[in-house]
Design an enzyme around this catalytic site. Structure first.
Site, PDB file in Angstrom:
ATOM      1  N   HIS A   2      35.206  19.266 -28.425  1.00 18.97           N
ATOM      2  CA  HIS A   2      34.596  20.467 -27.839  1.00 18.97           C
ATOM      3  C   HIS A   2      34.268  21.469 -28.932  1.00 18.97           C
ATOM      4  CE1 HIS A   2      38.259  23.050 -28.172  1.00 18.97           C
ATOM      5  NE2 HIS A   2      38.925  21.933 -27.940  1.00 18.97           N
TER       6      HIS A   2
ATOM      7  N   ASP B 282      33.475  24.702 -27.980  1.00 21.14           N
ATOM      8  CA  ASP B 282      33.837  26.053 -27.528  1.00 21.14           C
ATOM      9  C   ASP B 282      35.212  26.426 -28.074  1.00 21.14           C
ATOM     10  OD1 ASP B 282      34.928  24.095 -25.734  1.00 21.14           O
ATOM     11  OD2 ASP B 282      35.318  25.670 -24.255  1.00 21.14           O
TER      12      ASP B 282
ATOM     13  N   ASP C  83      41.096  23.985 -33.807  1.00 26.09           N
ATOM     14  CA  ASP C  83      40.863  23.639 -32.389  1.00 26.09           C
ATOM     15  C   ASP C  83      39.445  24.005 -31.996  1.00 26.09           C
ATOM     16  OD1 ASP C  83      41.173  22.911 -29.763  1.00 26.09           O
ATOM     17  OD2 ASP C  83      42.451  24.585 -29.224  1.00 26.09           O
TER      18      ASP C  83
ATOM     19  N   GLU D  39      35.721  23.267 -22.685  1.00 27.83           N
ATOM     20  CA  GLU D  39      37.061  22.684 -22.665  1.00 27.83           C
ATOM     21  C   GLU D  39      38.092  23.794 -22.531  1.00 27.83           C
ATOM     22  OE1 GLU D  39      40.859  20.935 -23.763  1.00 27.83           O
ATOM     23  OE2 GLU D  39      39.891  22.613 -24.749  1.00 27.83           O
ATOM     24  N   GLU D  40      37.855  24.892 -23.216  1.00 24.64           N
ATOM     25  CA  GLU D  40      38.832  25.983 -23.213  1.00 24.64           C
ATOM     26  C   GLU D  40      38.733  26.820 -21.936  1.00 24.64           C
ATOM     27  OE1 GLU D  40      41.073  25.921 -25.274  1.00 24.64           O
ATOM     28  OE2 GLU D  40      40.384  25.350 -27.272  1.00 24.64           O
TER      29      GLU D  40
ATOM     30  N   GLU E 169      41.535  16.610 -30.674  1.00 24.20           N
ATOM     31  CA  GLU E 169      42.418  17.771 -30.513  1.00 24.20           C
ATOM     32  C   GLU E 169      43.466  17.796 -31.627  1.00 24.20           C
ATOM     33  OE1 GLU E 169      42.154  20.247 -28.570  1.00 24.20           O
ATOM     34  OE2 GLU E 169      40.742  19.545 -27.044  1.00 24.20           O
TER      35      GLU E 169
ATOM     36  N   HIS F 241      44.666  28.641 -31.322  1.00 23.00           N
ATOM     37  CA  HIS F 241      44.505  29.867 -30.519  1.00 23.00           C
ATOM     38  C   HIS F 241      45.140  31.102 -31.161  1.00 23.00           C
ATOM     39  CE1 HIS F 241      43.801  27.421 -26.530  1.00 23.00           C
ATOM     40  NE2 HIS F 241      43.242  26.862 -27.599  1.00 23.00           N
TER      41      HIS F 241
HETATM   42 ZN   LIG Z   1      41.003  22.044 -28.146  1.00 24.04          ZN
END
Ligand SMILES: [Zn+2]
Length: 384
Positions: free
Chosen positions: A71, A73, A104, A139-140, A168, A357
């Site tokens: 992903h 995003d 990520d 995805e997020e 991931e 994150h």
């Molecule tokens: Zn991720």
């Protein structure tokens, strides 16, 4: 040779906070088209959700077909002033690349792109089989207009996949520590206990749901759900909130609610799990306590890709590059692998998980180079 660090920096500079595309998929499209991939950009939408841009690209038409998934995003940076390096500047300092999505998972996408380009470059521009990229921008977020729809779109076109590697972040400490070969399922629910409202000084005229919900909660958690399996830890039910909303000190309320989440392994089906929890509540409640459970719909099922030749191929490629034998794990939250598992065996391997994150999310540039070498080695073995 394609430079994974330059690619990662270019990707981080695309501010692709869900649901924004931010230029990230356009960048990947350019790179893959240049390498001879047939590239599709597909937008999905449904009422009440943001339309989301996705990308599917394939080169080759023969078997076997390896899908590289991911992903573009990212989660929001939070307070950007708290970052030492601006979240979308992709600055490198002392061998460390900073930016939202560094681990990520733009860093891993950059490594996959660089590995694919290098592999194709040294094999006459064609894989000995088929290689595809399945990249979502959702995805997020709520993940309804992303991988799940992109996979069914691909299936309708007649695409079939033999194996998938999702990028991931999987490694707790060092690159090469851990492959995820499965993930637990997730189920949310709310236990609701109904009582009879009344004056707190006259409890005999009321039926206190606070007292009763506490009893049911204890009963539900009195025994473990299971004891785990060879590849999974024990399933776990965690109460996350008790809500009565009663502001009045001398009032026994009419209702109490307790929210919970279950992370479950493959010992039982989702339905059997729900039945087990309801049996426990029913037993403790007898005909004295009025209760029910509101189960939320969920698309997070448990999955396991059992150890076998594919897992072994990935493990040995990691070992060759890093010297480490990765642990095969099923820990952590859910990922898009929960959708991919319906189409082909899927494993997850990417960068380090500690920085996901966070403020000042970062990746060692050396890790990007190593991860590229690992993906490159996987391609060599897979198509060898
Ligand atoms: Zn991720």
């Amino acid at each position: 040779m394609a430079d994974p660090i330059a690619l990662a920096r270019d990707l981080i500079r695309c501010p692709s906070v869900t649901p924004a595309e931010g230029g990230a998929l356009a960048l990947i499209e350019t790179v893959l088209k240049g390498a001879g991939f047939e590239v599709h950009r597909v937008t999905f939408a449904e009422p009440g959700t943001d339309p989301i841009d996705n990308l599917y690209a394939r080169i080759g038409s023969a078997a076997p077909h390896l899908m590289l998934a991911g992903h573009t995003d990212v989660v929001p940076p939070g307070d950007a002033s708290r970052w030492t390096h601006p979240p979308f500047a992709a600055e490198v300092a002392d061998g460390v690349l900073y930016g939202r999505g560094a681990v990520d998972m733009k860093g891993s996408i950059a490594a996959k792109l660089a590995a694919a380009l290098d592999y194709l470059g040294s094999h006459g521009g064609k894989p000995n089989g088929s290689l595809s990229f399945l990249i979502t921008g959702d995805e997020e977020g709520i993940a309804v207009n992303g991988t799940v729809k992109l996979l069914s779109w691909a299936a309708e076109r007649g695409e079939t996949f033999d194996h998938c590697i999702l990028g991931e972040p999987t490694n707790p400490q060092k690159l090469g520590d851990m492959i995820k070969i499965g993930r637990r399922g997730s189920q949310n629910g709310t236990l609701v206990v109904t009582g009879t409202q009344g004056h707190v000084a006259y409890p005999e005229l009321a039926d206190n749901p606070v007292r009763n919900i506490a009893a049911l909660m204890v009963a539900i958690n009195a025994e473990p759900i299971d004891h785990g399996t060879a590849h999974f830890g024990a399933s776990n039910l965690e109460f996350t909130s008790i809500d009565v909303g009663n502001k009045t000190v001398n009032l026994i309320p009419a209702e109490a609610r307790a929210r919970f989440n279950i992370r479950f392994n493959d010992t039982r089906t989702r339905q059997e799990l729900r039945e087990l929890i309801e049996e426990r509540a029913a037993k403790a409640a007898g005909d004295r306590i009025r209760w029910h459970i509101e189960w939320e719909p969920s698309n997070a099922d448990v999955f396991l890709t059992p150890p076998g030749p594919f897992v072994e191929l990935v493990s040995s490629a990691i070992k060759e590059v890093t010297g480490l034998t990765p642990k095969l794990s099923t820990t952590g939250g859910t990922s898009d692998a929960r959708f991919i598992k319906d189409y082909c065996p899927v494993i997850e391997f990417g960068l380090l998980s500690q920085q996901m994150h966070k403020i000042d999310e970062h990746v060692a540039t050396a890790d990007l180079v190593t991860l590229t070498a690992i993906y490159r080695q996987i391609l060599e073995r897979y198509f060898g």
